[in-house]
Write a protein that holds these residues in place. Structure first.
Motif, PDB file in Angstrom:
ATOM      1  N   LYS A   1       5.403  15.823  16.614  1.00 56.73           N
ATOM      2  CA  LYS A   1       4.245  15.099  16.099  1.00 56.73           C
ATOM      3  C   LYS A   1       4.313  14.990  14.581  1.00 56.73           C
ATOM      4  N   TYR A   2       3.936  13.820  14.110  1.00 56.50           N
ATOM      5  CA  TYR A   2       3.895  13.566  12.666  1.00 56.50           C
ATOM      6  C   TYR A   2       2.541  12.927  12.308  1.00 56.50           C
ATOM      7  N   ILE A   3       2.145  13.105  11.058  1.00 57.74           N
ATOM      8  CA  ILE A   3       0.945  12.427  10.527  1.00 57.74           C
ATOM      9  C   ILE A   3       1.414  11.302   9.621  1.00 57.74           C
ATOM     10  N   GLU A   4       1.109  10.089  10.017  1.00 62.07           N
ATOM     11  CA  GLU A   4       1.431   8.920   9.195  1.00 62.07           C
ATOM     12  C   GLU A   4       0.185   8.554   8.386  1.00 62.07           C
ATOM     13  N   CYS A   5       0.353   8.432   7.086  1.00 54.63           N
ATOM     14  CA  CYS A   5      -0.784   8.150   6.195  1.00 54.63           C
ATOM     15  C   CYS A   5      -0.563   6.843   5.433  1.00 54.63           C
ATOM     16  N   ARG A   6      -1.609   6.087   5.359  1.00 54.89           N
ATOM     17  CA  ARG A   6      -1.587   4.856   4.557  1.00 54.89           C
ATOM     18  C   ARG A   6      -2.775   4.895   3.603  1.00 54.89           C
ATOM     19  N   ILE A   7      -2.501   4.593   2.359  1.00 58.84           N
ATOM     20  CA  ILE A   7      -3.546   4.667   1.332  1.00 58.84           C
ATOM     21  C   ILE A   7      -3.642   3.337   0.586  1.00 58.84           C
ATOM     22  N   ILE A   8      -4.851   2.867   0.459  1.00 58.58           N
ATOM     23  CA  ILE A   8      -5.116   1.666  -0.346  1.00 58.58           C
ATOM     24  C   ILE A   8      -5.849   2.103  -1.605  1.00 58.58           C
ATOM     25  N   ASP A   9      -5.341   1.724  -2.755  1.00 56.31           N
ATOM     26  CA  ASP A   9      -5.984   2.033  -4.035  1.00 56.31           C
ATOM     27  C   ASP A   9      -7.223   1.143  -4.195  1.00 56.31           C
ATOM     28  N   ILE A  10      -8.386   1.754  -4.159  1.00 54.50           N
ATOM     29  CA  ILE A  10      -9.642   0.985  -4.270  1.00 54.50           C
ATOM     30  C   ILE A  10     -10.380   1.330  -5.574  1.00 54.50           C
ATOM     31  N   THR A  11      -9.619   1.791  -6.572  1.00 53.58           N
ATOM     32  CA  THR A  11     -10.236   2.188  -7.846  1.00 53.58           C
ATOM     33  C   THR A  11     -11.020   1.044  -8.469  1.00 53.58           C
TER      34      THR A  11
ATOM     35  N   ASP B   1       0.838  -1.195   0.000  1.00 56.83           N
ATOM     36  CA  ASP B   1       0.000   0.000   0.000  1.00 56.83           C
ATOM     37  C   ASP B   1       0.881   1.256   0.000  1.00 56.83           C
ATOM     38  N   MET B   2       0.263   2.401  -0.369  1.00 56.70           N
ATOM     39  CA  MET B   2       0.978   3.681  -0.317  1.00 56.70           C
ATOM     40  C   MET B   2       1.135   4.102   1.143  1.00 56.70           C
ATOM     41  N   HIS B   3       2.338   4.534   1.492  1.00 60.64           N
ATOM     42  CA  HIS B   3       2.670   4.813   2.889  1.00 60.64           C
ATOM     43  C   HIS B   3       3.565   6.049   2.920  1.00 60.64           C
ATOM     44  N   TYR B   4       3.185   7.069   3.684  1.00 61.71           N
ATOM     45  CA  TYR B   4       4.003   8.273   3.744  1.00 61.71           C
ATOM     46  C   TYR B   4       3.764   9.009   5.070  1.00 61.71           C
ATOM     47  N   ILE B   5       4.669   9.947   5.405  1.00 61.25           N
ATOM     48  CA  ILE B   5       4.615  10.677   6.672  1.00 61.25           C
ATOM     49  C   ILE B   5       4.795  12.164   6.408  1.00 61.25           C
ATOM     50  N   TYR B   6       3.977  12.994   7.091  1.00 62.17           N
ATOM     51  CA  TYR B   6       4.097  14.447   7.046  1.00 62.17           C
ATOM     52  C   TYR B   6       4.516  14.968   8.429  1.00 62.17           C
ATOM     53  N   ASP B   7       5.196  16.106   8.412  1.00 60.55           N
ATOM     54  CA  ASP B   7       5.514  16.732   9.688  1.00 60.55           C
ATOM     55  C   ASP B   7       4.394  17.694  10.086  1.00 60.55           C
ATOM     56  N   GLN B   8       4.601  18.413  11.208  1.00 57.35           N
ATOM     57  CA  GLN B   8       3.551  19.297  11.707  1.00 57.35           C
ATOM     58  C   GLN B   8       3.248  20.449  10.761  1.00 57.35           C
ATOM     59  N   GLN B   9       4.196  20.789   9.909  1.00 57.33           N
ATOM     60  CA  GLN B   9       3.977  21.853   8.945  1.00 57.33           C
ATOM     61  C   GLN B   9       3.313  21.350   7.650  1.00 57.33           C
ATOM     62  N   GLY B  10       2.983  20.059   7.614  1.00 52.65           N
ATOM     63  CA  GLY B  10       2.318  19.486   6.447  1.00 52.65           C
ATOM     64  C   GLY B  10       3.252  19.176   5.311  1.00 52.65           C
ATOM     65  N   ARG B  11       4.549  19.067   5.612  1.00 51.94           N
ATOM     66  CA  ARG B  11       5.523  18.750   4.570  1.00 51.94           C
ATOM     67  C   ARG B  11       5.761  17.249   4.527  1.00 51.94           C
ATOM     68  N   LEU B  12       5.856  16.728   3.308  1.00 50.97           N
ATOM     69  CA  LEU B  12       6.109  15.307   3.119  1.00 50.97           C
ATOM     70  C   LEU B  12       7.564  15.017   3.444  1.00 50.97           C
ATOM     71  N   VAL B  13       7.814  14.127   4.431  1.00 52.46           N
ATOM     72  CA  VAL B  13       9.189  13.855   4.860  1.00 52.46           C
ATOM     73  C   VAL B  13       9.629  12.421   4.562  1.00 52.46           C
ATOM     74  N   ARG B  14       8.669  11.548   4.311  1.00 53.16           N
ATOM     75  CA  ARG B  14       9.045  10.154   4.062  1.00 53.16           C
ATOM     76  C   ARG B  14       7.927   9.465   3.277  1.00 53.16           C
TER      77      ARG B  14
END
Length: 478
Positions: A121-131, A31-44
């Motif tokens: 604090k970070y926002i960890e996001c996981r996305i599953i393609d359900i198209t 799955d798609m996996h990424y992390i943002y910092d508190q400023q909303g910048r993509l860091v990983r």
């Protein structure tokens, strides 16, 4: 090295090993996996995220959390609400649509978590393609409310929509019932593929004749229904006229389009919708009683014209058989009605050949078993064409049996002797005589002497012997 140092070293190796495993999972997961910092910048982010979005690492590093959803208000709000829940409760999920680098849209299942690392604090996001699953879901939803053949709404949707629209603010509301004339005739004569083409053409014409907000449904078989909200009888009649005018210039092959309509208008909430439907259907059937037979007769004429246009020899043959049948009727002292019926059935005896490929009857070589089966089927096809037409049921039977033999070796039923209707026996003789007297692609015409010999030789076998005698003496004058 002390024992304590060895333990610390082992622990470091274990931690490093765990980090290696975690990173492997993070970067190579399905799955798609990424992390943002508190400023909303993509860091990983992982490889899957880069592959799906189509952006390079350099481009991703410059993107913020909500860049994916700009211009899509619905998805933007869903993601914002999800992230807020993740910040407040530690976890949030939602469905959204994400725009890729090439502009295409991907349906996604979005999960957000909060992470705390080194006091940040970070926002960890996981996305599953359900198209694909969304597409299938839409297809299932579409099929549950649409007729698969015509693309119109189906009975289920019509019934639900009628209940929804049956309110005072939609009055007057008119229900129009429609029934395709001759569908069974077409299915029986030319097969269901031709019948399906007819239904699809009718659906298209009705759609063109109606307004955008009108509800059009196929109830099944040859029946259609139209719900006209806020529409009185005058406007409904104009819509029906428009549909009928559109159908005048349309054909399926050589078959005219004909639909019988009936309608009824609900003008007050006190009127019961069930009774409105019954009245609309009764009005439609009353119109069908008049229009249906006319359509069948027109179709028969169209079939004959098409058959003759494709094969001029067949036209000459049929007209000659018709004359010979009429003369035989007169020679046998048949009534005027019976003579005229014989003439007509002689003209139509090969009508079933319209459903057989035009090259097959003129083939010069030997027929295969399948080809011969198709050739013989023209009797039954002709029967099915005429059997449902008013006033033609007797002629349908005569056509069905016109290739039966006196000795019982004919087709399609293997009838014998007097079991075969006399009209069929007459057609058999007239048909054979005219065929022998014409040049064929596989042989030359026979002389009159040889034709008479053939008729006499087959009397009592293929032909009724008494009728052969009448034919030779009174029709041929020999």
């Amino acid at each position: 090295m002390s024992q304590l140092s060895e333990i610390e070293e082992l622990r470091k190796e274990e931690v490093q090993h765990e980090r290696t495993i975690e990173e492997a999972i993070f970067y190579s997961g399905p799955d798609m996996h990424y992390i943002y910092d508190q400023q909303g910048r993509l860091v990983r982010w992982n490889e899957k995220f880069q592959d799906i979005t189509g952006y390079s690492s350099k481009e991703l590093a410059k993107m913020s959390l909500l860049d994916w959803y700009k211009g899509d208000e619905k998805s933007y709000r869903a993601i914002m609400d999800c992230i807020t829940r993740a910040i407040d409760d530690g976890f949030g999920v939602t469905d959204a649509e994400m725009r890729k680098n090439d502009g295409t849209i991907v349906s996604v299942y979005f999960k957000a978590f909060t992470l705390c690392l080194n006091g940040k604090k970070y926002i960890e996001c996981r996305i599953i393609d359900i198209t694909q699953s969304k597409r299938k879901e839409k297809e299932i939803c579409y099929l549950s409310y649409h007729d698969q053949l015509t693309g119109l709404y189906n009975r289920r949707f019509y019934e639900e929509e009628l209940t929804r629209l049956d309110t005072e603010r939609n009055l007057p509301m008119t229900i129009v019932m429609g029934d395709v004339n001759g569908l069974k005739f077409i299915n029986d004569s030319f097969g269901h593929i031709m019948g399906d083409r007819l239904l699809k053409k009718v659906a298209k014409i009705i759609s063109l004749g109606c307004r955008a907000d009108d509800i059009i449904a196929r109830l099944g078989g040859d029946e259609f229904v139209i719900i006209l909200p806020r529409t009185d009888a005058f406007v409904a009649e104009n819509i029906i006229k428009r549909i009928k005018n559109l159908s005048l210039g349309e054909k399926v092959g050589f078959i005219d389009i004909s639909v019988s309509f009936g309608y009824q208008t609900k003008n007050s909430k006190e009127e019961k919708t069930e009774e409105i439907l019954i009245t609309a259907e009764n009005n439609m059937y009353n119109n069908k009683l008049f229009e249906g037979p006319i359509m069948k007769v027109k179709t028969i004429k169209s079939i004959i014209n098409t058959l003759y246009e494709e094969n001029k020899e067949e036209e000459k043959h049929s007209h000659e058989v018709s004359k010979l049948c009429g003369k035989m009727g007169e020679a046998l002292d048949f009534s005027k009605y019976e003579v005229n019926e014989l003439k007509e059935v002689g003209l139509l005896h090969n009508i079933g050949k319209i459903a057989i490929h035009e090259n097959l009857p003129n083939k010069t070589g030997k027929f295969t078993s399948d080809e011969w089966k198709k050739i013989k089927s023209h009797c039954e096809i002709g029967y099915r064409m005429l059997n449902t037409v008013n006033g033609m049921s007797n002629m349908a039977i005569y056509i069905l049996y016109h290739h039966e033999r006196w000795d019982g070796l004919g087709y399609p039923k293997g009838l014998k002797g007097a079991e075969i209707p006399i009209a069929s026996r007459i057609i058999n003789i007239a048909d054979a005589y005219d065929s022998m007297s014409r040049d064929r692609c596989y042989r030359s015409a026979l002389s009159m002497e040889n034709i008479i010999k053939e008729l006499q030789k087959n009397a009592g076998h293929q032909f009724d012997p008494e009728l052969v005698t009448v034919f030779i003496k009174k029709i041929l004058g020999k």
